[in-house]
Design an enzyme around this catalytic site. Structure first.
Site, PDB file in Angstrom:
ATOM      1  N   LYS A  56       0.707  -0.795  -0.062  1.00 12.67           N
ATOM      2  CA  LYS A  56      -0.391  -0.303   0.067  1.00 12.67           C
ATOM      3  C   LYS A  56       0.782   1.096  -0.439  1.00 12.67           C
ATOM      4  O   LYS A  56       1.458   0.828   0.625  1.00 12.67           O
ATOM      5  CB  LYS A  56      -0.661   0.113   1.359  1.00 12.67           C
ATOM      6  N   GLY A  96     -19.610   7.800   5.613  1.00 10.63           N
ATOM      7  CA  GLY A  96     -18.679   8.105   4.645  1.00 10.63           C
ATOM      8  C   GLY A  96     -19.505   7.763   3.189  1.00 10.63           C
ATOM      9  O   GLY A  96     -19.789   6.601   2.826  1.00 10.63           O
ATOM     10  N   GLY A 129     -18.386   8.247  -0.028  1.00 13.83           N
ATOM     11  CA  GLY A 129     -17.803   8.334  -1.153  1.00 13.83           C
ATOM     12  C   GLY A 129     -17.862   7.706  -2.075  1.00 13.83           C
ATOM     13  O   GLY A 129     -18.946   7.378  -1.841  1.00 13.83           O
ATOM     14  N   VAL A 152     -17.430   4.619  -2.330  1.00 18.41           N
ATOM     15  CA  VAL A 152     -18.149   2.732  -1.945  1.00 18.41           C
ATOM     16  C   VAL A 152     -19.338   3.282  -1.237  1.00 18.41           C
ATOM     17  O   VAL A 152     -20.541   2.401  -1.279  1.00 18.41           O
ATOM     18  CB  VAL A 152     -17.193   1.759  -1.567  1.00 18.41           C
TER      19      VAL A 152
END
Ligand code: NAD
Length: 371
Positions: free
Chosen positions: A105, A203, A205, A207
């Site tokens: 990552k 959240g 966003g 997804v």
């Protein structure tokens, strides 16, 4: 200790005319989040505004693949800790999903809203090219599909692009989360009907939004929060969602809590306030500490381990490596493994009286060792 990395590496590398890529594995190894990582690279280009960490955790199952996060962490140490935790999560995610990939990552320490200039991405593409064969990246928080395409035009180590790739993995991730969330609900309630079920989504966003669309279509009642007020307003109008402030979403009166923002939202401080009896969301590293899963269990909460539930995006980009070429239908079929794996984890956890993330980790460790 990390202040040493910060001052030495950032100062030395930062005065260079162009990009420098430094091995900081030894320095990073002194951090708590370090877990036998194979290699940690620091890319610095002061002129073009780049400070990037590429963390390669484990390549026993295949080359390291994981997205790049662009985020203005409060310190370099916080950015490095995030990269270490996220890359380790990718190792487990690939292993549990039975994919021939390793864990890696990257974190670009920058504000995606103000710092993500083409020059910064040019410098990062050069860094990726230097790490050819070690690390393949994709989208993550702060790195959009357009950014991934931009990088792909400059280096080949980018998946999830529209340039010969499978495109944005987020809708596939969301679909996997949706299937897994329903499996968790069914495990607790004996049926999959989400009509009237209250889901708190943190959240909105790529997804979180796509998850809301699916849950809304199923008749679930959505409670939402995002630090971006426009997204909240849109969700209220599109889904009839109830909006709550960012600090109230955990304690919202919900049946299911779906964290789809950043990590470490479940901790010994926040878990006692949690009303939902199921946690099933997309965010990586939802637990502040591994042991917080036991706390959730003790509070009667069924926790769907994040890296099992959100593996859809990785399954999708892994589809690009398929010998017969990428096939979206085959990928969607493969997503059925997510609810199946979760059910097996829930059953084993209940039989053994152990937290679900311990069982998920056992499965990953077995695959890593027996590979
Ligand atoms: P995104 O950047 O598109 O969305 C994140 C959203 O969270 C944004 O709308 C942001 O404003 C909001 N947010 C940030 N802090 C918040 C807070 N404190 N409270 C409420 N909202 C907040 O990212 P995404 O691609 O949707 O990813 C969401 C999560 O899922 C991340 O943790 C990511 O690592 C994980 N994930 C994503 C994928 C994928 O395919 N995109 C795959 C696996 C895991």
């Amino acid at each position: 200790m990390l202040m040493q990395v910060e001052t030495r590496s950032l100062k030395n590398a930062g005065t260079a005319e162009s990009l420098t890529v430094t091995d900081i594995t030894e320095d990073a190894s002194k951090l708590d989040a370090f877990d036998h990582h194979e290699r940690i690279w620091l890319g610095r280009d002061e002129k073009r505004g780049l400070t990037a960490i590429v963390a390669i955790h484990d390549t026993r199952l295949g080359p390291a693949l994981g997205g790049t996060r662009v985020w203005p962490h409060e310190s370099f140490e916080a950015a490095l800790t995030d990269a270490l935790r996220l890359s380790r999560g990718m190792t487990y995610k690939a292993a549990v999903a039975n994919l021939p990939l390793g864990g890696g990552k990257a974190v670009i320490w920058a504000d995606p809203a103000t710092d993500k200039a083409p020059a910064l991405l040019d410098a990062y593409a050069e860094m990726l090219a230097q790490l050819d064969g070690q690390y393949y990246t994709a989208e993550d928080v702060g790195l959009s599909l357009a950014d991934a395409d931009y990088l792909r035009e400059r280096t080949r180590n980018v998946s999830g692009t529209t340039i010969g790739g499978s495109g944005n993995p987020s809708p596939v991730t969301a679909h996997g989360v949706y299937l897994g969330l329903k499996a968790a609900f069914a495990y607790r309630n004996g049926h999959e009907d989400l009509t009237g079920v209250r889901v708190a989504v943190q959240g909105l966003g790529s997804v979180g939004w796509a998850l809301c669309e699916r849950l809304h279509a199923d008749g679930a009642k959505l409670i939402v929060s995002d630090i971006n007020e426009n997204r909240v307003a849109k969700a209220v109008s599109a889904f009839g969602a109830e909006a709550v402030s960012a600090d109230k979403i955990l304690s919202a009166d919900a049946d299911i809590f779906a964290p789809c923002a950043l990590g470490a939202v479940l901790s010994s401080e926040t878990i006692p306030a949690l009303k939902a009896k199921i946690v099933a969301g997309a965010a990586n590293n939802q637990l502040a500490e591994h042991g917080d899963a036991r706390l959730l269990m003790d509070h009667g909460v069924l926790y769907a381990p994040d890296y099992v539930l959100n593996a859809g995006g990785l399954i999708n980009v892994a589809g690009e490596l398929d010998r017969d070429g990428y096939d979206r239908d085959r990928v969607l079929k493969a997503l059925q493994e997510i609810p199946a794996t979760l059910m097996a984890i829930f059953e084993r956890a209940e039989q053994l009286g152990r937290p679900t993330n311990d069982i998920a980790k056992d499965i990953a460790d077995e695959r890593l060792v027996n590979n």
